[in-house]
Design a protein around this motif. Sequence first.
Motif, short mmCIF file in Angstrom:
data_model
loop_
_atom_site.label_atom_id
_atom_site.label_comp_id
_atom_site.label_asym_id
_atom_site.label_seq_id
_atom_site.Cartn_x
_atom_site.Cartn_y
_atom_site.Cartn_z
N MET A 1 5.09 6.71 1.82
CA MET A 1 5.72 5.48 2.27
C MET A 1 5.05 4.30 1.62
SD MET A 1 4.32 5.27 6.15
CE MET A 1 3.86 3.63 6.61
N THR A 2 5.81 3.22 1.54
CA THR A 2 5.32 1.98 0.96
C THR A 2 5.30 0.97 2.08
OG1 THR A 2 6.16 2.47 -1.22
CG2 THR A 2 5.99 0.17 -0.64
N ILE A 3 4.17 0.31 2.29
CA ILE A 3 4.11 -0.68 3.35
C ILE A 3 3.54 -1.98 2.80
CG2 ILE A 3 2.01 0.47 4.23
CD1 ILE A 3 2.84 -0.66 7.01
N LEU A 4 4.28 -3.05 3.03
CA LEU A 4 3.88 -4.34 2.49
C LEU A 4 2.59 -4.84 3.15
CD1 LEU A 4 7.33 -6.15 2.37
CD2 LEU A 4 6.05 -5.22 0.44
N LEU A 5 1.71 -5.43 2.36
CA LEU A 5 0.45 -5.94 2.90
C LEU A 5 0.71 -6.94 4.03
CD1 LEU A 5 -2.62 -5.98 2.74
CD2 LEU A 5 -2.46 -7.69 0.95
N GLU A 6 1.75 -7.74 3.88
CA GLU A 6 2.10 -8.71 4.92
C GLU A 6 2.42 -8.00 6.25
OE1 GLU A 6 2.55 -12.09 4.26
OE2 GLU A 6 2.54 -12.10 2.05
N LEU B 1 0.86 -1.19 0.00
CA LEU B 1 0.00 0.00 0.00
C LEU B 1 0.89 1.24 0.00
CD1 LEU B 1 -2.31 -0.76 3.06
CD2 LEU B 1 -2.41 -1.78 0.79
N HIS B 2 0.32 2.34 -0.45
CA HIS B 2 0.99 3.64 -0.34
C HIS B 2 0.30 4.47 0.73
CE1 HIS B 2 2.78 3.95 -4.67
NE2 HIS B 2 3.63 3.41 -3.83
N TYR B 3 1.09 5.25 1.43
CA TYR B 3 0.52 6.24 2.32
C TYR B 3 1.40 7.48 2.24
CZ TYR B 3 -1.85 8.33 6.23
OH TYR B 3 -2.60 9.18 7.00
N GLN B 4 0.93 8.69 2.01
CA GLN B 4 -0.41 8.97 1.52
C GLN B 4 -0.62 8.44 0.10
OE1 GLN B 4 -2.78 10.77 3.12
NE2 GLN B 4 -1.53 11.17 4.90
N PRO B 5 -1.78 7.86 -0.14
CA PRO B 5 -2.07 7.47 -1.53
C PRO B 5 -2.52 8.69 -2.34
CG PRO B 5 -3.94 6.95 -0.13
CD PRO B 5 -2.87 7.53 0.78
N SER B 6 -2.57 8.54 -3.64
CA SER B 6 -3.11 9.62 -4.47
C SER B 6 -4.64 9.57 -4.50
CB SER B 6 -2.60 9.50 -5.90
OG SER B 6 -1.21 9.54 -5.93
N ILE C 1 0.47 -4.35 -6.81
CA ILE C 1 1.05 -5.68 -6.98
C ILE C 1 2.13 -5.58 -8.05
CG2 ILE C 1 0.55 -8.09 -7.62
CD1 ILE C 1 -2.51 -7.12 -7.06
N VAL C 2 3.38 -5.79 -7.65
CA VAL C 2 4.50 -5.53 -8.56
C VAL C 2 5.49 -6.69 -8.55
CG1 VAL C 2 6.33 -3.88 -9.12
CG2 VAL C 2 4.25 -3.07 -8.05
N ASN C 3 6.02 -6.99 -9.70
CA ASN C 3 7.06 -8.01 -9.81
C ASN C 3 8.30 -7.55 -9.03
OD1 ASN C 3 9.03 -9.86 -10.64
ND2 ASN C 3 8.17 -10.01 -12.71
N ILE C 4 8.84 -8.42 -8.19
CA ILE C 4 10.02 -8.03 -7.40
C ILE C 4 11.24 -7.75 -8.28
CG2 ILE C 4 9.47 -9.09 -5.19
CD1 ILE C 4 11.11 -11.51 -6.03
N ARG C 5 11.19 -8.22 -9.54
CA ARG C 5 12.30 -7.93 -10.45
C ARG C 5 12.35 -6.46 -10.84
NH1 ARG C 5 14.27 -12.54 -12.90
NH2 ARG C 5 14.75 -11.46 -14.82
N HIS C 6 11.30 -5.75 -10.55
CA HIS C 6 11.22 -4.32 -10.86
C HIS C 6 11.60 -3.59 -9.56
CE1 HIS C 6 8.52 -1.23 -13.14
NE2 HIS C 6 9.71 -0.77 -12.88
N PRO C 7 12.87 -3.26 -9.39
CA PRO C 7 13.32 -2.82 -8.07
C PRO C 7 12.84 -1.42 -7.71
CG PRO C 7 15.10 -2.69 -9.64
CD PRO C 7 13.91 -3.21 -10.39
#
Length: 346
Positions: free
Chosen positions: A283-288, A254-259, A267-273
């Motif tokens: 900030m970016t916070i993992l759903l897990e 998730l993003h905070y603050q989101p737009s 949902i993004v491929n981890i190969r896309h760093p």
Amino acid sequence: QDLASLIERFKYVRVLDSNPHTKVISLLGSIDGKDAVVTAEKTHFIFDETVRRPSQSGRSTPVFFHREIDEYSFLNGITDLKELTSNDIYYWGLSVLKQHILHNPTAKINLIWPASQFHIKGYDQQDLHVVRETPEMYRNIVMPFIQEMCTSERMKWVNNILYEGAEDDRVVYKEYSDRNKDDGFVVLPDMKWDGINIDSLYLVAIVYRDDIKSLRDLNPKHRDWLIRLNKKIRTIIPQHYDYNVNPDELRVFLHYQPSYYHFHVHIVNIRHPGVGEERGSGMTILLEDVIEALGFLGPEGYMKKTLTYVIGENHDLWKRGFGEEVEKQLKHDGIATSPEKGAGFN
Ligand code: M7G
């Protein structure tokens, strides 16, 4: 209105931002007298065929390699190559590659038109600051802001996807029933993805329930729902892409603050760093991590947490009070902001 005719009428005003690392440029201009933002991103190299071969370690994650059988693939597609220098075993030069709109387009182009001041400011270069958003700041400053941001006009694209069949042909998964509205969600390619290269796979899951504006609204009652959502996302997407991406190769966050203040998950491929952080703010916070935190955050969940993240001066929250709060916080912490104010520790 199609993209090509709009771009043709684009009248350039100024560069908003340009980033040599991400190979992205954003321009401000106007089309038919209304503000427009054009963003171009050089695409990743595309090969004709991606073949999977089992990894040598026996681990489930396969190694990708690209079979270069096509005139547009990287090596075959070099039409011009000029060496700049060489030194010992090192050689470098510049090249021109053959390009094709379907096989290996040069750039992905995004247009926002008519663009609001929010859009323009979002793409404009700005100074950034670390801020601690306390629960009080959320209540006093952020909540009224969110209310203003939830106009039907701003949310139109979301409602178009959920209820009007927009982008229907690209939907990866949709689950919805009137009986169980709270569990419903749609997964589809994000605007940020070129839709071609699985290495840069970027999808967005938008939920049907509209009682959650952001991370802040999540509390332990949502935990089981998020666990189910995470499980479905990690099951469905690898299936859909024929396991060219595996469940443990997806960064779900998730993003905070989101737009946009309607609950959605990236949902993004981890190969896309580092993706999702290219704007440098928020900030970016993992759903897990969210699921984990809800296990011990207390009944009000994220409402009671102080969230520390980066905010840009162009963000509306900056002038609505975050700017002053940052100063107060530094003062409170006894941290000098310039040499005159006395650096060092007491
Ligand atoms: P966010 O976390 O609110 O904002 O995510 P940010 O990532 O832009 O900071 C919203 C996500 O929705 C972003 O990843 C956008 O690229 C994506 N998005 C925005 N719009 C307007 C659209 C759209 O019309 N269609 C699709 N498919 N994705 C969109």
